[in-house]
Enzyme design. Structure first.
Site, PDB file in Angstrom:
ATOM      1  N   GLY A 112     181.287  74.262  15.559  1.00 44.52           N
ATOM      2  CA  GLY A 112     181.022  72.877  15.890  1.00 44.52           C
ATOM      3  C   GLY A 112     181.593  72.018  14.786  1.00 44.52           C
TER       4      GLY A 112
ATOM      5  CB  THR B 186     179.513  64.169  16.212  1.00 47.06           C
ATOM      6  OG1 THR B 186     179.331  65.145  17.226  1.00 47.06           O
ATOM      7  CG2 THR B 186     179.623  64.866  14.881  1.00 47.06           C
TER       8      THR B 186
ATOM      9  CE  LYS C  91     181.479  64.578  19.722  1.00 47.86           C
ATOM     10  NZ  LYS C  91     180.383  63.681  19.407  1.00 47.86           N
TER      11      LYS C  91
ATOM     12  CB  THR D 164     173.482  61.495  18.546  1.00 50.31           C
ATOM     13  OG1 THR D 164     173.949  61.665  17.208  1.00 50.31           O
ATOM     14  CG2 THR D 164     173.214  62.851  19.164  1.00 50.31           C
TER      15      THR D 164
ATOM     16  CB  SER E 235     176.103  60.125  12.419  1.00 55.01           C
ATOM     17  OG  SER E 235     176.210  60.370  13.802  1.00 55.01           O
TER      18      SER E 235
ATOM     19  CB  CYS F 230     171.527  59.455  15.742  1.00 53.10           C
ATOM     20  SG  CYS F 230     173.192  59.154  15.116  1.00 53.10           S
TER      21      CYS F 230
ATOM     22  N   GLY G 150     169.276  62.475  19.666  1.00 48.19           N
ATOM     23  CA  GLY G 150     169.898  61.517  20.570  1.00 48.19           C
ATOM     24  C   GLY G 150     169.059  60.271  20.797  1.00 48.19           C
TER      25      GLY G 150
END
Length: 186
Positions: A55, A10, A42, A171, A134, A168, A165
């Site tokens: 979060g 995440t 989340k 993500t 992450s 990673c 995004g």
């Protein structure tokens, strides 16, 4: 599953700028190399009037356990986000059951932004930017690069999450964002 593996999955980012504070989280849930879900929620609002944004990153059941504990602390200490977080961190560090939980939390209200960890840390960033998970370091770097631009906290968070995004693999671009407008910004 090793501790290293459980932390992947995440990106949570909080940005405080001008008259707003936001908490954003991606929607991807991964189990090893497999994407299980793309639209997980989340980021949540808690508190008596939904005035606190949280979060979480890490194991889902652990995060929900901590979220419930934080809500109980806020019930005992209404309007005192910092105190409630410190009380939770104390319990998290000393309670044998809670110590085994593998999660982190980003907590923000109109006054304060905090990171809570299982080591008993309650950290307030100097620059109003928090990132965990992450993809957190990617989002943090991007948000710090954008903070001096003529952008709102929400715009910075959305751009930084998009960058995370793209980098990673844990993500995705499905971002849920919560925002608080601050009436008397510094």
């Amino acid at each position: 599953m090793s501790e290293q593996q459980s932390w992947h999955g995440t990106t949570i980012l909080s940005v405080r700028k001008g008259n707003e504070v936001v908490v954003a989280g991606d929607g991807q849930v991964s189990l090893g190399p497999t994407v299980i879900k793309g639209n997980a929620r989340k980021v949540r609002r808690i508190g008596q009037k939904g005035e606190i944004m949280v979060g979480f990153a890490g194991a889902t059941a652990d995060a929900f356990t901590l979220l419930e504990r934080l809500e109980a602390k806020l019930d005992r200490h209404p309007g005192q986000t910092m105190r409630a977080c410190v009380e939770l961190a104390k319990d998290w560090r000393t309670d044998r059951y809670l110590r085994k939980l593998e999660a982190m939390m980003a907590v923000a209200d109109k006054d304060v932004s905090l990171v809570l960890t299982g080591q008993g840390d309650v950290l307030e960033p100097e620059d109003g930017i928090i990132a965990i998970g992450s993809g957190g370091n990617y989002a943090l770097a991007a948000a710090r690069a954008l903070i001096d631009q003529d952008l709102s906290a929400e715009e910075i968070a959305r751009k930084a999450m998009a960058i995370a995004g793209e980098i990673c693999v844990y993500t995705n671009g499905n971002v849920l964002l919560e925002k608080i407008e601050i009436e008397d910004a510094k």
